[in-house]
Design a protein around this motif. Structure first.
Motif, short mmCIF file in Angstrom:
data_model
loop_
_atom_site.label_atom_id
_atom_site.label_comp_id
_atom_site.label_asym_id
_atom_site.label_seq_id
_atom_site.Cartn_x
_atom_site.Cartn_y
_atom_site.Cartn_z
N VAL A 165 0.83 -1.21 0.00
CA VAL A 165 0.00 0.00 0.00
C VAL A 165 0.86 1.26 0.00
O VAL A 165 0.51 2.28 -0.60
CB VAL A 165 -0.99 0.00 1.19
N ALA A 166 2.04 1.21 0.63
CA ALA A 166 2.96 2.34 0.61
C ALA A 166 3.50 2.55 -0.81
O ALA A 166 3.64 3.69 -1.29
CB ALA A 166 4.11 2.12 1.58
N SER A 167 3.79 1.44 -1.49
CA SER A 167 4.25 1.52 -2.88
C SER A 167 3.16 2.10 -3.79
O SER A 167 3.44 2.94 -4.65
CB SER A 167 4.65 0.12 -3.39
N ALA A 168 1.94 1.65 -3.57
CA ALA A 168 0.82 2.16 -4.36
C ALA A 168 0.64 3.66 -4.14
O ALA A 168 0.36 4.42 -5.08
CB ALA A 168 -0.46 1.41 -3.99
N LEU A 169 0.83 4.09 -2.90
CA LEU A 169 0.72 5.51 -2.59
C LEU A 169 1.75 6.31 -3.38
O LEU A 169 1.43 7.35 -3.97
CB LEU A 169 0.91 5.74 -1.09
N GLY A 170 2.99 5.83 -3.39
CA GLY A 170 4.04 6.52 -4.12
C GLY A 170 3.75 6.61 -5.60
O GLY A 170 3.93 7.67 -6.23
N ARG A 171 3.26 5.52 -6.17
CA ARG A 171 2.93 5.52 -7.60
C ARG A 171 1.75 6.45 -7.89
O ARG A 171 1.71 7.14 -8.91
CB ARG A 171 2.62 4.09 -8.07
N GLY A 172 0.77 6.43 -6.98
CA GLY A 172 -0.39 7.29 -7.17
C GLY A 172 -0.03 8.77 -7.12
O GLY A 172 -0.53 9.58 -7.91
N LEU A 173 0.84 9.13 -6.19
CA LEU A 173 1.30 10.51 -6.10
C LEU A 173 2.04 10.92 -7.37
O LEU A 173 1.86 12.03 -7.88
CB LEU A 173 2.20 10.68 -4.87
N LYS A 174 2.87 10.01 -7.88
CA LYS A 174 3.62 10.30 -9.10
C LYS A 174 2.68 10.48 -10.28
O LYS A 174 2.87 11.40 -11.11
CB LYS A 174 4.60 9.16 -9.39
N ASN A 198 -4.26 3.04 6.89
CA ASN A 198 -2.85 3.01 6.54
C ASN A 198 -2.63 3.56 5.13
O ASN A 198 -3.36 3.21 4.21
CB ASN A 198 -2.31 1.57 6.61
N ALA A 199 -1.63 4.43 4.99
CA ALA A 199 -1.27 5.06 3.72
C ALA A 199 -2.30 6.10 3.25
O ALA A 199 -2.27 6.53 2.11
CB ALA A 199 -1.03 4.03 2.62
N MET A 248 -7.75 8.09 0.44
CA MET A 248 -7.08 6.90 -0.09
C MET A 248 -6.99 6.92 -1.62
O MET A 248 -6.57 5.94 -2.24
CB MET A 248 -7.83 5.64 0.35
N SER A 249 -7.35 8.03 -2.25
CA SER A 249 -7.40 8.07 -3.71
C SER A 249 -6.03 7.90 -4.35
O SER A 249 -5.91 7.29 -5.42
CB SER A 249 -8.04 9.38 -4.19
N TYR A 250 -4.98 8.43 -3.71
CA TYR A 250 -3.64 8.28 -4.28
C TYR A 250 -3.21 6.81 -4.28
O TYR A 250 -2.69 6.30 -5.29
CB TYR A 250 -2.62 9.10 -3.49
N ALA A 251 -3.44 6.13 -3.16
CA ALA A 251 -3.08 4.71 -3.08
C ALA A 251 -3.91 3.88 -4.06
O ALA A 251 -3.42 2.92 -4.67
CB ALA A 251 -3.28 4.21 -1.65
#
Length: 288
Positions: free
Chosen positions: A86-95, A260-261, A281-284
């Protein structure tokens, strides 16, 4: 005569060399001063260019203690595979949304630092992570690591309620009222026990609010001074919810807490804090 001419030649050569060295030194000094002034002007221009600071306040990814439903305040545990995901998904979503950070802050807990590292890696950024212990989760004192139902059960009993009644009442009251009652009761219960065991005692709500407001206040001040418009802050569920509720009594923090995230966005402008989003949670989701 030849001897005199030799002396004069040596004197003139020495003078030329000395003059040359002095000229070079002056030029080097002028270059250094010019460079320093340019760097200072660049920083000042950058700082002057921003009118607001946006804080992307994020809860860490899920940990092993979250999974086993044990209290986790100042003690720590690594992220689970699901927490990393979920942390990885957050990073990708922000990007994918074009969000790039100018600075990053976390608590000094490993789970927050690990989450920030993953987000930055997925977002394609290599920034220094500033660690601040004031961004930690609540300290539960001697109740750290205890099964959550036991800790909450002890608090409910101290307040003359069953655990079921306490959980039901949490659905009707505000988030801040609930956590304030929780923290103050736990601090009172833990006072003597912590002293006997030589442990850090559980914190009351006033201590928690003070350290959180000081930490975020310093982050905003430093960000304004350095021209950092977009700032990632990775902290913890109860602490984030408490901070949001403290600066905005109308912030809609879920009674069940933050996911979380999740990202809660706070904007500081003209001396005013505005809570724009809570538990987003939209970014994740976009990064899955």
């Amino acid at each position: 005569m030849k001897k005199f001419i030799g002396y004069m030649s040596a004197f003139l050569l020495g003078t030329m060399l000395l003059t040359g060295c002095q000229t070079a030194s002056v030029k080097q000094l002028e270059t250094a001063v010019t460079k320093a002034e340019a760097e200072k002007a660049s920083v000042e221009e950058s700082a002057a260019a921003i009118q607001a600071v946006t804080l992307y306040i994020t809860r860490h990814g899920k940990t092993m203690l979250n999974t086993s439903d044990r209290s986790q305040g100042w003690i720590d545990a690594p992220l689970t595979p699901a927490g990393i995901e979920v942390a990885s998904a957050l990073g990708r979503g922000l990007k994918s949304e074009g969000v790039e950070f100018d600075a990053v802050y976390t608590s000094d807990s490993g789970r927050a630092i690990e989450t920030a590292e993953i987000v930055l890696n997925e977002n394609g950024q290599n920034l220094e992570i500033h660690k601040d212990k004031r961004l930690r989760e609540f300290n539960f004192g001697t109740y750290e690591g205890m099964p959550n139902d036991e800790m909450w059960g002890a608090i409910a009993a101290a307040q003359g309620m069953t655990l079921e009644d306490m959980m039901a009442s949490m659905q009707t009251g505000s988030f801040l009222d609930t956590v304030a009652s929780f923290a103050d009761t736990l601090a009172q219960l833990d006072k003597e026990k912590a002293a006997e065991e030589g442990n850090w005692p559980a914190e009351d709500i006033a201590a928690i609010q003070t350290r959180l407001q000081e930490a975020f206040g310093d982050i905003v001040k430093e960000s304004m001074d350095k021209g950092h418009a977009d700032v990632l802050v990775v902290s913890h569920g109860l602490s984030i919810g408490t901070y949001l509720s403290t600066i905005d009594a109308n912030a809609k923090v879920p009674a069940a807490g933050l996911k979380n995230a999740s990202v809660s966005k706070v904007v500081f402008k003209d001396g005013i804090y505005t809570v724009e989003t809570v538990n987003d949670m939209s970014y994740a989701e976009k990064g899955k």
